[in-house]
Scaffold this motif. Structure first.
Motif: not given
Length: 98
Positions: A48-52, A56-61
């Motif tokens: 779950d933490n990795i998914d979050n 976040e990384i996808k949003q930043d990219i």
């Protein structure tokens, strides 16, 4: 008659020992399953933490990829405004306004 009772008691004791042994084995298996459940719960929390983090990384990219487009839109806006301003200025000069 007593012999039958004795045989029944012996059978019952043997069955009791067998059942006790089986119950002990089941207790061990239940403990192992409990350990596995705890481990899976921890793994699930980490997933779950990795998914979050991935979200976040996808949003930043996505934001990084959109920045050049925003800049280009801004630049094109300036270019179009300059051209329109130039055309309006040219028209006003041709009409006699200085």
């Amino acid at each position: 008659m007593e012999k039958n009772y004795i045989e029944k008691i012996v059978e019952t004791e043997q069955r009791s020992k067998s059942n006790t042994k089986r119950l002990d084995e089941h207790d061990k298996k239940l403990e192992e399953l409990s350990d596995v459940y705890i481990a899976l719960t921890k793994v699930n929390d980490k997933v779950d933490n990795i998914d979050n983090d991935v979200n976040e990384i996808k949003q930043d990219i996505k934001e990084i990829k959109e920045k050049p487009n925003k800049r280009m839109d801004l630049i094109w806006g300036y270019i179009v405004s300059a051209i329109i301003g130039g055309v309006i200025g040219f028209i006003l000069i041709k009409l006699g306004m200085k």
